[in-house]
Scaffold this active site. Structure first.
Site, PDB file in Angstrom:
ATOM      1  N   PHE A 146       0.877  -1.160   0.000  1.00  0.00           N
ATOM      2  CA  PHE A 146       0.000   0.000   0.000  1.00  0.00           C
ATOM      3  C   PHE A 146       0.917   1.212   0.000  1.00  0.00           C
ATOM      4  CE2 PHE A 146      -2.555   3.342   1.928  1.00  0.00           C
ATOM      5  CZ  PHE A 146      -3.683   3.273   1.131  1.00  0.00           C
ATOM      6  N   TYR A 240      -9.998   0.811  11.158  1.00  0.00           N
ATOM      7  CA  TYR A 240     -11.287   1.193  10.563  1.00  0.00           C
ATOM      8  C   TYR A 240     -11.766   0.216   9.502  1.00  0.00           C
ATOM      9  CZ  TYR A 240      -7.827   3.724   7.661  1.00  0.00           C
ATOM     10  OH  TYR A 240      -6.737   4.070   6.907  1.00  0.00           O
ATOM     11  N   LYS A 241     -11.028  -0.873   9.306  1.00  0.00           N
ATOM     12  CA  LYS A 241     -11.463  -1.870   8.326  1.00  0.00           C
ATOM     13  C   LYS A 241     -12.199  -2.986   9.069  1.00  0.00           C
ATOM     14  CE  LYS A 241      -7.483  -0.747   5.370  1.00  0.00           C
ATOM     15  NZ  LYS A 241      -8.124  -0.001   4.278  1.00  0.00           N
ATOM     16  N   ARG A 391     -12.636  -4.655  -6.222  1.00  0.00           N
ATOM     17  CA  ARG A 391     -12.264  -5.223  -4.935  1.00  0.00           C
ATOM     18  C   ARG A 391     -13.517  -5.445  -4.092  1.00  0.00           C
ATOM     19  NH1 ARG A 391      -8.173  -2.403  -0.648  1.00  0.00           N
ATOM     20  NH2 ARG A 391     -10.011  -1.100  -0.406  1.00  0.00           N
TER      21      ARG A 391
END
Lengths: 416, 416
Positions: A146, A240-241, A391
């Site tokens: 990332f 936060y995922k 995704r």
């Protein structure tokens, strides 16, 4: 929009589809985590497969935050730093996150963004490695990382006099050598959903005296991580995922307990001081993981995360069950896509091998950006990633097998 | 606890005291900001003089945050990054903060802690100064600085090959020379409340080609700062004191517009990239102040701050009025203390000169920690700072002259 259980639509009348509907019903009926979905603010109009970008809201969070704002801030005001446990929240919540990534207490602290924590971890790792051997002057970074990890790795390398080398995660073990100070690898690749081998790469780093820094953004809360078991040196991740901590919820930093003494932070803020309120002119790091803190934590976001983590207190919610359901969901979605979407139109970028798969399915196709727009317009929310990736994130806590089928069916309608 | 307007208690029956009561009533009656207090969650049981540590809660914030959580996160979920303006919030709110510190739009971004922003600003300042002349190898730091600034300055100096020299803020202009890369000064000293000379020190830095970094934690929202007017290079500050943004509300970073092009961030997170969602392996900084962002912002804390700043939208609430009231409040408190507290028991560490005073009064006395405990027990909330300081912060938006008198009277009861 067609309902999963109703016939009609492009592919739903086919024999394949009827069988898939029955399979989805059976899988949902047997799902030990099925009841957890009711704890989240979700509706049946939308299939939300973007929990790997922003997790859904647990229903009880608003009440908790209203209390934090109205009583703890509004009425207790400054007293809440002690009386409401604000001051110790980063370590307290860190232990809760730690329990989900295989870390025993005292090794995880919550605060700052993932980016800032990558910087802390990597500079800390390089300094430790170089203190033992100054010839360790290279940092290896997952070539498919990332982006923010790569950008911060470059800065960390520059500021510690190292060179930065991008290396494919799979090749990392073979590329580490005596010049390596630290490696930074994503546990699950954000684009493809590939699960990288944490044990093997960490072992290879240790063999050469280098330190391994793992980014758990796409694995924490989705699969067992086992940081302690594999003697990982440092780990960072967002919350936060799959941890559903809310938009921009604070990230965390894990430092293995026996390394904490030697951790030399590049961001030695007053919250990490041995006696923050002594206001000493000279820096004296606190004990243990506290020394990885920096400045005053953003309490509202931090305590929303703490509330969200309560979902994991249910004894039925184990990371093993989450992992089993994640694999079953992604298997089933791939099967539905295979059955419903004409051959050759999409290609999975996600490994079929369970040992190499995270909790998402990434499908490559032509015109992916437009396809995702249309999917979202039809109530299937995934996201698009450059250059050609659709995704779909599967959060086992609230995603149903029927959702997986519906997503595949809508995809077939859009793309078929 | 004795009421300010009621006779009785140690000193309240004295002629001095009766006159002070009348003065307080008159000053409160004439106060153009008096009505603003009703916007905050405060009660008359407590005199809250710790708004310079944690500002009080504006009444409308809970409703706004409930909407952010329940609708923006809960229902819109990932769409809120665009549709609810989350993505652009750091710059949008930065402009609002900027308006309060004399910065025209596009120069302030909100996010991270003050500590992290000190690091960004100082490394950025040193890099710029050294790019012009590599012999600039010293960083000067306010010797009485709030500790975190000093700790981060030390790290920034170490990581840019500089030496760090603590210098008294008043001596700073004379100590800057051709070797100076950057200076870091607190606009208002957190301990004494002394207001340091921003114009003179900034000018001295520029004379030698150095950059001035100002910490506005204790001045923003309390007095006019005029960053643009004095051509300040960098400024940082928190938002949870006089800006009432909430516990640990995100900090901000100001970079003067003509310096932004040359700003080379040590924390180049993906949020600062020219095209964050292009996910490019190579870092390319965004335009303008965006390049000072780092990672994903903590949205709940950030939007609580945005809501809190609405108090300043009232045309009656100008920073000039706030400053005038701040000086009147601190003058009156000092006068009350002088009249009510026996001579020689306390000594003011805060300058009497208006040009050198922030918005707090710091009184030195023996046994200060215990005195503050007793004050708090009697409903006068200030704080204690090592080694012997009673700190009373006066937030003009919600502090009354009668509060100042009551605080002085209770102090006299406790200490007299």
């Amino acid at each position: 929009m067609s309902d999963v259980t109703a016939p009609g639509g492009t592919a739903s009348g086919s024999p394949d589809s009827a069988e898939l509907v029955m399979r989805a019903e059976k899988l949902d009926g047997e799902d030990e985590l099925a009841a957890v979905r009711a704890r989240f603010a979700l509706d049946d109009d939308v299939v939300y497969l973007d929990g790997n970008s922003l997790g859904a809201l647990p229903h009880h969070v608003p009440t908790r935050i209203a209390d934090v704002i109205e009583r703890e801030w509004g009425r207790l005001r400054i007293r809440s730093w002690e009386e409401s446990g604000w001051w110790s929240a980063p370590e307290r919540i860190g232990d809760r996150v730690g329990a989900l990534v295989g870390a025993s207490p005292g090794q995880v602290v919550v605060g700052d963004s993932t980016s800032v924590n990558v910087f802390k971890a990597l500079v800390g790792a390089v300094r430790m490695a170089q203190a033992e051997d100054p010839r360790r002057i290279e940092v290896l970074v997952d070539a498919a990382t990332f982006p923010t990890d790569g950008y911060l790795a470059e800065s960390a390398a520059r500021m510690t006099g190292c060179a930065l080398h991008p290396v494919a995660a799979a090749d990392m073990p073979a590329e580490i050598d005596h010049r390596t100070a630290a490696v930074l690898v994503n546990h699950v690749d954000y684009r493809t959903g590939r699960l990288n081998d944490l044990a093997v790469t960490t072992r290879a780093a240790h063999h050469w005296g280098a330190h391994a820094v793992w980014d758990l953004c796409h694995s924490a809360g989705a699969l067992p991580v086992e940081l302690d078991r594999h003697r990982v040196d440092f780990a960072v991740g967002c919350t936060y995922k799959y941890l559903n901590g809310g938009p921009g919820a604070p990230a965390y930093l894990y430092i293995r307990s026996d390394l904490q003494e030697r951790f030399d932070s590049p961001l030695p803020g007053w919250n990490s001081h041995a006696e923050p309120f002594a206001m000493e002119p000279a820096y004296r790091p606190g004990e243990g993981i506290t020394k990885a803190r920096v400045g005053t934590p953003e309490i509202l976001s931090l305590l929303a995360l703490e509330a969200a983590l309560e979902v994991w207190d249910d004894p039925a919610v184990t990371i093993e069950r989450v992992r089993a359901k994640s694999l079953a969901l992604t298997d089933f979605f791939l099967e539905c896509v295979g059955a419903l979407v004409p051959e050759g139109v999409v290609e999975s970028a996600t490994p079929l091998d369970h040992g190499r798969r995270g909790s998402q399915v990434s499908l490559r196709c032509a015109g992916a950006a437009g396809v995702m727009e249309e999917l979202i317009a039809r109530g299937v929310v995934g996201d698009f990633r450059e250059p050609d990736v659709l995704r779909f994130g599967f959060t086992p806590l609230y995603t149903r097998f029927s959702d997986a089928l519906r997503a595949a069916r809508v995809l077939a309608e859009v793309i078929g």
